[in-house]
Design a protein around this motif. Structure first.
Motif, PDB file in Angstrom:
ATOM      1  N   VAL A 161      74.648  99.008  52.417  1.00 35.49           N
ATOM      2  CA  VAL A 161      73.813  98.579  53.550  1.00 35.49           C
ATOM      3  C   VAL A 161      73.261  97.180  53.291  1.00 35.49           C
ATOM      4  O   VAL A 161      73.203  96.340  54.193  1.00 35.49           O
ATOM      5  N   ARG A 162      72.861  96.935  52.043  1.00 36.10           N
ATOM      6  CA  ARG A 162      72.375  95.597  51.687  1.00 36.10           C
ATOM      7  C   ARG A 162      73.473  94.537  51.885  1.00 36.10           C
ATOM      8  O   ARG A 162      73.203  93.426  52.344  1.00 36.10           O
ATOM      9  N   LEU A 163      74.708  94.910  51.539  1.00 31.56           N
ATOM     10  CA  LEU A 163      75.821  93.975  51.721  1.00 31.56           C
ATOM     11  C   LEU A 163      76.079  93.708  53.196  1.00 31.56           C
ATOM     12  O   LEU A 163      76.292  92.566  53.603  1.00 31.56           O
ATOM     13  N   VAL A 164      76.060  94.775  54.009  1.00 36.97           N
ATOM     14  CA  VAL A 164      76.358  94.630  55.434  1.00 36.97           C
ATOM     15  C   VAL A 164      75.300  93.797  56.147  1.00 36.97           C
ATOM     16  O   VAL A 164      75.608  92.916  56.951  1.00 36.97           O
ATOM     17  N   PHE A 165      74.027  94.052  55.819  1.00 34.97           N
ATOM     18  CA  PHE A 165      72.946  93.378  56.539  1.00 34.97           C
ATOM     19  C   PHE A 165      72.400  92.150  55.806  1.00 34.97           C
ATOM     20  O   PHE A 165      71.422  91.552  56.244  1.00 34.97           O
ATOM     21  N   GLY A 166      73.043  91.817  54.695  1.00 36.45           N
ATOM     22  CA  GLY A 166      72.744  90.527  54.067  1.00 36.45           C
ATOM     23  C   GLY A 166      71.457  90.439  53.296  1.00 36.45           C
ATOM     24  O   GLY A 166      70.806  89.392  53.316  1.00 36.45           O
ATOM     25  N   GLY A 167      71.091  91.498  52.592  1.00 35.20           N
ATOM     26  CA  GLY A 167      69.904  91.413  51.735  1.00 35.20           C
ATOM     27  C   GLY A 167      70.251  90.727  50.440  1.00 35.20           C
ATOM     28  O   GLY A 167      70.442  91.370  49.423  1.00 35.20           O
ATOM     29  N   GLU A 168      70.360  89.423  50.451  1.00 39.16           N
ATOM     30  CA  GLU A 168      70.813  88.664  49.289  1.00 39.16           C
ATOM     31  C   GLU A 168      69.720  88.603  48.228  1.00 39.16           C
ATOM     32  O   GLU A 168      68.536  88.516  48.516  1.00 39.16           O
ATOM     33  N   GLU A 169      70.150  88.595  46.993  1.00 37.57           N
ATOM     34  CA  GLU A 169      69.229  88.469  45.880  1.00 37.57           C
ATOM     35  C   GLU A 169      69.499  87.154  45.183  1.00 37.57           C
ATOM     36  O   GLU A 169      70.635  86.707  45.072  1.00 37.57           O
ATOM     37  N   LEU A 196      82.504  92.827  54.965  1.00 44.18           N
ATOM     38  CA  LEU A 196      83.646  93.744  55.046  1.00 44.18           C
ATOM     39  C   LEU A 196      83.620  94.732  53.894  1.00 44.18           C
ATOM     40  O   LEU A 196      83.835  95.935  54.080  1.00 44.18           O
ATOM     41  N   THR A 197      83.337  94.236  52.686  1.00 47.38           N
ATOM     42  CA  THR A 197      83.225  95.107  51.519  1.00 47.38           C
ATOM     43  C   THR A 197      82.133  96.147  51.728  1.00 47.38           C
ATOM     44  O   THR A 197      82.300  97.331  51.417  1.00 47.38           O
ATOM     45  N   GLY A 198      81.005  95.700  52.286  1.00 44.25           N
ATOM     46  CA  GLY A 198      79.897  96.610  52.567  1.00 44.25           C
ATOM     47  C   GLY A 198      80.285  97.719  53.520  1.00 44.25           C
ATOM     48  O   GLY A 198      79.925  98.889  53.307  1.00 44.25           O
ATOM     49  N   MET A 199      81.038  97.382  54.564  1.00 42.80           N
ATOM     50  CA  MET A 199      81.476  98.388  55.544  1.00 42.80           C
ATOM     51  C   MET A 199      82.372  99.440  54.892  1.00 42.80           C
ATOM     52  O   MET A 199      82.237 100.642  55.147  1.00 42.80           O
ATOM     53  N   ILE A 200      83.285  98.981  54.048  1.00 48.26           N
ATOM     54  CA  ILE A 200      84.189  99.917  53.353  1.00 48.26           C
ATOM     55  C   ILE A 200      83.387 100.833  52.425  1.00 48.26           C
ATOM     56  O   ILE A 200      83.617 102.038  52.350  1.00 48.26           O
ATOM     57  N   LEU A 201      82.394 100.251  51.728  1.00 52.44           N
ATOM     58  CA  LEU A 201      81.582 101.035  50.804  1.00 52.44           C
ATOM     59  C   LEU A 201      80.698 102.045  51.526  1.00 52.44           C
ATOM     60  O   LEU A 201      80.400 103.116  50.980  1.00 52.44           O
ATOM     61  N   VAL A 202      80.263 101.729  52.757  1.00 51.23           N
ATOM     62  CA  VAL A 202      79.495 102.695  53.552  1.00 51.23           C
ATOM     63  C   VAL A 202      80.326 103.965  53.758  1.00 51.23           C
ATOM     64  O   VAL A 202      79.850 105.088  53.558  1.00 51.23           O
ATOM     65  N   LEU A 203      81.592 103.784  54.152  1.00 47.44           N
ATOM     66  CA  LEU A 203      82.477 104.931  54.374  1.00 47.44           C
ATOM     67  C   LEU A 203      82.686 105.727  53.094  1.00 47.44           C
ATOM     68  O   LEU A 203      82.663 106.963  53.096  1.00 47.44           O
ATOM     69  N   MET A 204      82.887 105.007  51.983  1.00 48.04           N
ATOM     70  CA  MET A 204      83.100 105.683  50.707  1.00 48.04           C
ATOM     71  C   MET A 204      81.851 106.444  50.259  1.00 48.04           C
ATOM     72  O   MET A 204      81.949 107.550  49.706  1.00 48.04           O
ATOM     73  N   SER A 205      80.678 105.855  50.489  1.00 51.41           N
ATOM     74  CA  SER A 205      79.432 106.517  50.077  1.00 51.41           C
ATOM     75  C   SER A 205      79.215 107.805  50.857  1.00 51.41           C
ATOM     76  O   SER A 205      78.800 108.822  50.284  1.00 51.41           O
ATOM     77  N   VAL A 206      79.493 107.776  52.162  1.00 52.55           N
ATOM     78  CA  VAL A 206      79.353 108.986  52.989  1.00 52.55           C
ATOM     79  C   VAL A 206      80.330 110.055  52.502  1.00 52.55           C
ATOM     80  O   VAL A 206      79.976 111.241  52.401  1.00 52.55           O
TER      81      VAL A 206
END
Length: 198
Positions: free
Chosen positions: A85-93, A172-182
């Motif tokens: 979610v952080r990757l998708v919505f851009g919570g950069e550190e 894009l990586t974040g979106m793929i990881l969302v599916l994998m996490s679910v």
């Protein structure tokens, strides 16, 4: 073979090489150009050693703390979901580097940027799921190699793709990881139900 390929892809995505490029560039900015590859290889090597340690100690960790596999799967899925979610919505550190130190050591490159909570959780899950440690070791080595190649080319890739290109790949990586996490969470719940815990 399917387990190996899917595990390598999943772990490589979790390690988020493209997403870490801006942070690695920031951390290595003050390092002399001729030293950057040496420092990067050292940090990647340390991260690999940490992940291999988690691979072989993962089963002991689960037994010592009484953690069952479905709990690890659900917890890992939740951690992965938060990261994605952080990757998708851009919570950069920002890379936490001391400006007085030219060469970062262990923190923040090896830990937590490469061998972070999500990657270590995934290694432990793979360790619990696979009876063959050599196959899982191969997964860790292959995913680490993919991640290392991406990060070794971080400066050229950053120049080629630009800031927007890197952000697009990270989303894009974040979106793929969302599916994998679910999928991980649902797999853990299914295992929980199968064992008759409800």
């Amino acid at each position: 073979m399917d387990f190996f390929i899917s595990s390598v892809i999943t772990l490589a995505l979790v390690m988020d090489g493209f997403g870490n490029i801006p942070l690695f560039i920031a951390a290595l900015k003050k390092v002399a150009p001729e030293r950057r590859k040496i420092v990067l290889l050292r940090e990647l090597g340390i991260a690999l050693l940490i992940m291999v340690a988690f691979l072989f100690l993962g089963k002991w960790f689960l037994q010592a703390f009484g953690v069952r596999q479905f709990s690890l799967s659900i917890a890992g899925g939740i951690i992965l979901f938060i990261i994605s979610v952080r990757l998708v919505f851009g919570g950069e550190e920002e890379a936490k580097t001391d400006p007085k130190e030219d060469e970062p050591f262990v923190v923040p490159l090896a830990i937590p940027l490469v061998a972070g909570p999500a990657a270590l959780s995934m290694v432990m899950i793979l360790s619990a799921q696979s009876p063959n440690k050599l196959v899982t070791l191969g997964v860790v080595l292959a995913a680490s190699l993919i991640n290392s190649v991406i990060l070794m080319l971080s400066f050229p890739i950053s120049t080629l793709l630009g800031k927007r290109g890197l952000v697009a790949i990270e989303r894009l990586t974040g979106m793929i990881l969302v599916l994998m996490s679910v999928d991980m969470v649902m797999g853990g719940i299914a295992e929980f139900i199968k064992l008759g815990n409800v």
